[in-house]
Every structure is written in C-alpha cells, then in structure tokens.
Scaffold this motif. Structure first.
Motif, short mmCIF file in Angstrom:
data_model
loop_
_atom_site.label_atom_id
_atom_site.label_comp_id
_atom_site.label_asym_id
_atom_site.label_seq_id
_atom_site.Cartn_x
_atom_site.Cartn_y
_atom_site.Cartn_z
N ALA A 517 -31.49 28.81 6.08
CA ALA A 517 -31.98 27.94 7.15
C ALA A 517 -32.31 26.54 6.61
CB ALA A 517 -33.22 28.56 7.80
N PHE A 518 -32.97 26.51 5.45
CA PHE A 518 -33.31 25.22 4.85
C PHE A 518 -32.05 24.44 4.51
CE2 PHE A 518 -34.61 22.47 1.31
CZ PHE A 518 -35.71 21.84 1.88
N ALA A 519 -31.06 25.13 3.93
CA ALA A 519 -29.83 24.45 3.53
C ALA A 519 -29.04 23.96 4.74
CB ALA A 519 -28.97 25.40 2.69
N ILE A 520 -28.96 24.78 5.76
CA ILE A 520 -28.15 24.44 6.92
C ILE A 520 -28.79 23.32 7.75
CG2 ILE A 520 -27.29 25.31 9.13
CD1 ILE A 520 -26.94 28.04 7.77
N ILE A 521 -30.10 23.43 8.00
CA ILE A 521 -30.77 22.45 8.87
C ILE A 521 -31.11 21.17 8.12
CG2 ILE A 521 -32.82 22.06 10.29
CD1 ILE A 521 -32.79 25.05 10.94
N LYS A 522 -31.59 21.29 6.89
CA LYS A 522 -32.03 20.10 6.14
C LYS A 522 -30.86 19.31 5.58
CE LYS A 522 -35.19 17.52 4.09
NZ LYS A 522 -36.13 16.69 4.90
N PHE A 523 -29.90 20.02 5.00
CA PHE A 523 -28.81 19.34 4.30
C PHE A 523 -27.47 19.44 5.03
CE2 PHE A 523 -31.79 20.74 0.94
CZ PHE A 523 -32.21 19.50 0.50
N SER A 524 -27.52 19.99 6.23
CA SER A 524 -26.30 20.09 7.05
C SER A 524 -25.17 20.83 6.34
CB SER A 524 -25.82 18.70 7.47
OG SER A 524 -26.80 18.03 8.22
N VAL A 525 -25.55 21.84 5.57
CA VAL A 525 -24.54 22.65 4.89
C VAL A 525 -23.74 23.41 5.95
CG1 VAL A 525 -24.17 24.61 3.34
CG2 VAL A 525 -25.90 22.88 2.80
N ARG A 526 -22.43 23.36 5.82
CA ARG A 526 -21.56 24.00 6.80
C ARG A 526 -21.14 25.39 6.32
NH1 ARG A 526 -19.60 20.97 10.86
NH2 ARG A 526 -19.97 18.72 10.77
N LEU A 527 -21.31 26.37 7.18
CA LEU A 527 -20.82 27.72 6.89
C LEU A 527 -19.45 27.90 7.52
CD1 LEU A 527 -23.93 30.01 7.51
CD2 LEU A 527 -22.96 29.33 5.33
N PRO A 528 -18.62 28.71 6.91
CA PRO A 528 -17.32 29.02 7.53
C PRO A 528 -17.56 29.90 8.76
CG PRO A 528 -17.64 30.34 5.54
CD PRO A 528 -18.77 29.37 5.60
N ILE A 529 -17.61 29.25 9.93
CA ILE A 529 -17.98 29.95 11.16
C ILE A 529 -17.09 31.17 11.41
CG2 ILE A 529 -18.15 29.74 13.67
CD1 ILE A 529 -20.35 28.33 12.18
N ARG A 530 -15.79 30.97 11.27
CA ARG A 530 -14.86 32.06 11.57
C ARG A 530 -15.09 33.25 10.65
NH1 ARG A 530 -10.29 33.48 13.96
NH2 ARG A 530 -8.75 34.68 12.82
N ALA A 531 -15.21 32.99 9.35
CA ALA A 531 -15.41 34.08 8.39
C ALA A 531 -16.72 34.81 8.66
CB ALA A 531 -15.38 33.55 6.97
N PHE A 532 -17.77 34.04 8.97
CA PHE A 532 -19.07 34.66 9.24
C PHE A 532 -19.02 35.57 10.45
CE2 PHE A 532 -22.78 34.22 12.08
CZ PHE A 532 -23.63 35.10 11.42
N PHE A 533 -18.49 35.05 11.55
CA PHE A 533 -18.48 35.84 12.77
C PHE A 533 -17.58 37.08 12.65
CE2 PHE A 533 -19.89 31.97 15.33
CZ PHE A 533 -21.16 32.46 15.48
N LEU A 534 -16.45 36.95 11.98
CA LEU A 534 -15.58 38.10 11.81
C LEU A 534 -16.24 39.18 10.96
CD1 LEU A 534 -12.02 36.52 11.29
CD2 LEU A 534 -12.78 37.95 13.18
N THR A 535 -16.85 38.74 9.85
CA THR A 535 -17.52 39.70 8.97
C THR A 535 -18.69 40.37 9.68
OG1 THR A 535 -16.92 38.37 7.04
CG2 THR A 535 -18.68 39.98 6.74
N ALA A 536 -19.50 39.57 10.37
CA ALA A 536 -20.65 40.12 11.08
C ALA A 536 -20.21 41.10 12.15
CB ALA A 536 -21.46 38.99 11.71
#
Length: 609
Positions: A517-536
């Motif tokens: 959360a800190f990395a994503i919101i503070k530093f705008s770190v981008r996660l691979p949305i497609r890979a995350f949602f498929l894996t989840a």
C-alpha cells in the motif's frame, strides 16, 4: 463367539436359519412365507438382509456361514435380476458378487470383508435405483418389523435356549441394515439407543461363556424400546425422555466428536495392554454408545472403514469379556480400528498460506481500488476529492471491523454441539457464492481497458456531478465490501484451522499489504494488473472448489444432506473431495463453470485488445 448345542439343536438352528435367510421378516402372526427362486417371488427387499448377514458373519470370522449366505444370495440374485433394472447397477452387483465369492473361497480375511462391503453397497445402489422415488417407511413402522424377532429371542433366552435365541437375534441384525435409515431420520435418539442395544446383546452372546444375565437384560430393554416406539409411546432412550415423534435433524445428536471416540479407544488399548480387561471392556462399551453420534462422519468419509468398525467394535468387547480374556486379539482389533479412525480426525485443515491468501487477495484488491481512485482524483486536479476518498476508506475499514466482531460473536454463540457442522456448511456455501462472484468480477477487470473503464465510472462520474459524497461512498463501499467478504471467508475457514496458523496467515498478509500500500500510493508503483487479477482469480477458484466440497460434507455430517458413497470416487482432503456423489457432482459442475468463465473472459479480452 457363542457355543452351539449339538444334535437336535444343530437341526433346529439350520432349519431356522434357512427360514430366516429366505424370509427377512416374520408377520405379526408369526407365519413364514417360503421364498421361491422364480423371478415373481423374489423381491428386492430380500436381498439386503442376506448380504447384511454375510457381513456380520465375516466380521465374526465365521467364513463358512458367510459363504452359505453368499451362496443363497447368488440364488436370490439370479432370480431377482430377471425382473429388470438398470444394466449398470446389475453389472456392478454381478462383479461385486463374483469378487466376494472368490475372496471367500480363498480363505476369507480382510479382502473378503472389503469385497462383501463393496457387494453391500452395490446391492443397495441397485435396490435404490429400482425403487426410484419410493418413500422409505416411517421409523415406527420400520421398528415394528423388528419386534417379533426381539420377542422371539427374548422368549428363547428366558427358557435357556440360547441356540434358538441366537437365531432370532441374527435375524434382528440382518433386518437392522434394512430399517436403520428410516429410524435414524425419524428419531435419532431412538436410533442411537437401538443400535447400542443390538451391539451390547451381540457382545454378551459372543463372550465365552455367554454372559446370559447381561444378554437377557439388554434384550428385555430392546424389546420394550421397540414396542414403545412402534406404538408411539413416550420412549426413554437414556438421553432424556423422547416423544417418539421428534426428529433431531442432526446426524450427531450430541457434541461428541470423532476425536473423543479415538481417545476412548486409545484408553481402552492402554487398559488392555495392562491386562485390565474389564476396564478396557467398559471403555469399548462407551465407544459403542458414542458411535452413533460419529458414524455419519465416518460413513461418508470412508465407507469401508465404517463397515469394518461396525463389526470390530463388538468383536473387541467379545474378546475382552471372554473367560479368560483374549487380550492379544482385542489389542490387535483395537489397533485396526485406530488405524482406520485416526486419519479421519486429521482431515479438513487449512494452513497459514490459505489464511494469508484470502487477506492478500481481498486487501490488495482494496488497495488497488483506493490507489486508482486517488490517482484519478489527483489527475483531475480535485485536491479536496482525495480527502473525501480517504475519509470513505477509513469509514469502510471501521465498519468492516464492526462487522467482523459481529460475525465472530454470532458464530461463537451458535457453534456449539450439533450446530457446529451445520454452521460450517452454511457459512462455507455463502463464501463459495461470494468467491464465485468476486472471481468473475476480478477476471472481468484483467485487462487495462476494462480496469480504466471501472475507475472512470467510479470517479469520473462523481466528479462530473460535483458530488464529493459520491466519492466518499464509493471508497467506503469498496473497503466495506472487501472487509465483509474477508470476514465471511474466515468464518467458514475458522473451524478447520489452528488459531496459530490463522494468526500467522493474517499477520504475514497484513505486513505485505502495508508495504504494498505504501509503495503503490506513495510512490505510484505500478503492479501488472492483468497478472495480478489472473493469479488471484485462479487461487480464489481453488478455494471455491475446496470450500464447496467441505461445506457439503459438513451438512452431510449434520444430517441436512444425504451421503451416497461410492468406492470409485476420489477422496483428497486438501481439495475438499469426499467419496460421495453429493460432493463430487457439484464440485465437477462448478469446476466446469470456472473453466468456462476463464476461457470466456480470455476470449473477450483478446478481442478488446
């Protein structure tokens, strides 16, 4: 094993046994109708008592008698199957019968017991299929069929004719396999008491010498119980007075667990090793009294072990109560029972990984939604919008905590006694429905275009209307939804996971989420949305498959769903698979649905790119 008289006594026993095996029940007048071997005279009702008799005799290592019963069953079966029926079930009985005959011809032993168990299940499936939707007789009516046999055995005991008494008792045992289900469904306390009495009589008659006083006492009580129950009178089952009409609606009937049963057997074994045969016998009798409360769990988890233990528990008591006691055989049989039951007490356990997976998936989804809302609001130049989004997130988090406490309190109040399995089943099925809908939603957002549309609809429309309360509501509901789902998932999982594993899973997932959360919101770190949602989605679908099987299993143990077992079905605890059709068919159906969902969404995503 009891001793039998010679001379005329043998003739009486053989003639009476012949009458018994061809006629499952005597009429109220005591008249006997001889079964013919032509198809019209042989009915399906005649099949199960004969197989049941062979099972009982095999459990007592009476291989000659079991072979005779099997020979008679062959004659009845060849006539009965000409009446027609499902070819698959007929073929299954034919094969099971051939296997049983071969194992008995080879000397019996455990292979013969297993083969007879398979034959009994095959015959039961054939009869069930042939009868279709024919309703089972009411419990009182079923019990009435046992009454003439009980009275006959009691009268013989009172005259001191133990050979004749044994004949009528064997008829009760054979008939019991046919009538126990309607009695169990109608009145569990009565069913439990009847099964216990039948077992205690068998123990007394198997002891050498026969424990005549005990057998007479138990048979008198059995006869009284059958008479009162069949006439609708108030019945004293030893579990409180019962009206004879109240169904318990539970297969457990008490708070006793399979672990309690195993503990009793372990204690009995220790006494037997110390040559304290009377103490050991008392504990085996306690196990027999407890058995009806846990047998449903064993029956739908391991049908072979269920049948074997039904015979072994009385064998053990017979060994311990004989004079002198045969402690070596008793210990050997106790070891066999423990080897069968111990694995069943260890199943259905979740790990810290399973607990962490739920919170990681739900928490990361909440973080991504929150980060997307904040990023879109910042991009739109609405600085004040960010504060409303954070306020909504905080409110959603607080409401989630309140909801979790509420769920926990309600579950703690309800999860006692026979309600435990029912609660596990219901909450598990609710979790399955949520997981399926959430999994579908996640996969539908697994490409960038779909994700951007979701964010734009959530934030863009609110800003266009100038409604900051809409942003507050969107943020709060996003967090609240994830929190509520997480609470329900953990409620369904909690009864089958150690507290330490649950805490480790939640703690480790929380640390990971804080860092992300800190990395994503503070530093705008981008996660691979497609890979995350498929894996989840794939991981959630694994839990769906497992939760579904274990939830249905819990409802079966609670007596809310039937359990039709089959030895050909897989039993894999870490996948929540049990050898019953009620668990197997829904799991296969939902597996097909989930694969179809994945393929459909992938095809749709490829077209949109």
């Amino acid at each position: 094993m009891n001793r039998r008289n010679k001379g005329l006594g043998w003739v009486f026993v053989l003639v009476a046994a012949l009458l018994l095996t061809v006629t499952p029940f005597m009429s109220g007048s005591g008249s006997v109708a001889f079964a013919q071997t032509d198809a019209k005279a042989v009915t399906n009702d005649q099949l199960m008592p004969v197989v049941g008799g062979a099972l009982v005799e095999a459990g007592q290592a009476q291989w000659t008698e079991a072979s005779k019963d099997l020979k008679e069953f062959r004659t009845l079966w060849e006539a009965a199957k000409t009446n027609g029926g499902d070819s698959t079930h007929i073929a299954a009985v034919d094969q099971a019968l051939t296997d049983a005959e071969q194992t008995l011809a080879s000397g019996g032993g455990e292979p013969a017991k297993a083969a007879l168990s398979v034959l009994a299940r095959s015959v039961n499936e054939y009869v069930t299929a042939a009868e279709g939707d024919k309703p089972a007789p009411a419990g009182a009516k079923a019990a009435e069929k046992l009454l003439p046999m009980a009275k006959g055995s009691l009268a013989a005991m009172q005259k001191g004719d133990w050979a004749a008494s044994r004949v009528d008792y064997d008829r009760i045992v054979k008939a019991w396999y046919q009538v126990e289900t309607p009695i169990r469904l109608d009145n569990f306390p009565v069913y439990s008491s009847l099964e216990t009495k039948i077992s205690l009589i068998r123990i007394s008659m198997q002891a050498e010498p026969i424990r005549q006083e005990q057998a007479l006492k138990e048979m008198q009580e059995l006869t009284t119980l059958l008479s009162d129950y069949s006439q609708g009178k108030s019945v004293n089952t030893g579990q409180g007075t019962d009206t004879g009409n109240t169904a318990t609606g539970t297969a457990n009937g008490s708070a006793a667990s399979l672990t309690d049963a195993v503990t009793l057997l372990e204690s009995a074994r220790q006494d037997a090793v110390a040559n304290q045969s009377e103490q050991a016998a008392d504990k085996v009798v306690q196990f027999i009294a407890l058995w009806p409360s846990v047998e449903g769990h064993v029956q739908i988890s391991d049908p072979t072990s269920y049948t074997a233990i039904e015979n072994e528990m009385t064998e053990t008591s017979g060994y311990l109560l004989s004079s002198p006691p045969n402690t070596d055989k008793a210990i050997q049989t106790l070891d066999q029972m423990l080897d069968r039951l111990r694995p069943l007490t260890e199943e259905r356990s979740y790990t810290a990984w399973d607990a962490a997976l739920i919170l990681l998936r739900e928490g990361l989804e909440a973080i991504l939604v929150l980060a997307a809302l904040l990023a879109y609001a910042k991009k739109s130049g609405e600085a004040v919008a960010g504060r409303w989004i954070w306020a909504g997130a905080g409110t959603g988090l607080v409401l989630s905590g309140i909801l979790a406490v509420l769920f926990t309190t309600l579950v703690a109040a309800a999860a006692s006694g026979s309600m435990r399995e029912l609660l596990e089943g219901v909450t598990g099925l609710v979790a399955v429905v949520l997981m399926l809908t959430v999994g579908s939603w996640l996969h539908s957002k697994s490409n960038a275009a779909a994700w951007n549309r979701f964010v734009e609809n959530s934030v863009g429309n609110a800003l266009a209307r100038g409604s900051l309360w809409s942003l507050f509501a969107v943020s709060a509901l996003a967090i609240l939804r994830e929190g509520a789902e997480t609470a329900i998932f953990y409620v369904g999982m909690a009864p089958a996971i150690e507290t330490s594993q649950l805490l480790i899973g939640i703690g480790s997932a929380t640390i990971i989420l804080v860092i992300l959360a800190f990395a994503i919101i503070k530093f705008s770190v981008r996660l691979p949305i497609r890979a995350f949602f498929l894996t989840a989605t794939v991981l959630i679908y694994y839990l769906v498959f497992r939760f579904l099987g274990e939830s249905i299993h819990s409802l079966q143990v609670a007596g809310k769903l039937p359990g039709h077992t089959a030895s050909s079905l897989p039993s894999i605890s870490w996948l929540g698979m049990y050898p019953t059709w009620e668990t197997f068919v829904p799991q296969i159906a939902v597996l097909i649905f989930m694969v179809w969902q994945l393929v459909r969404q992938e095809m749709r995503s490829s077209k949109q790119q």
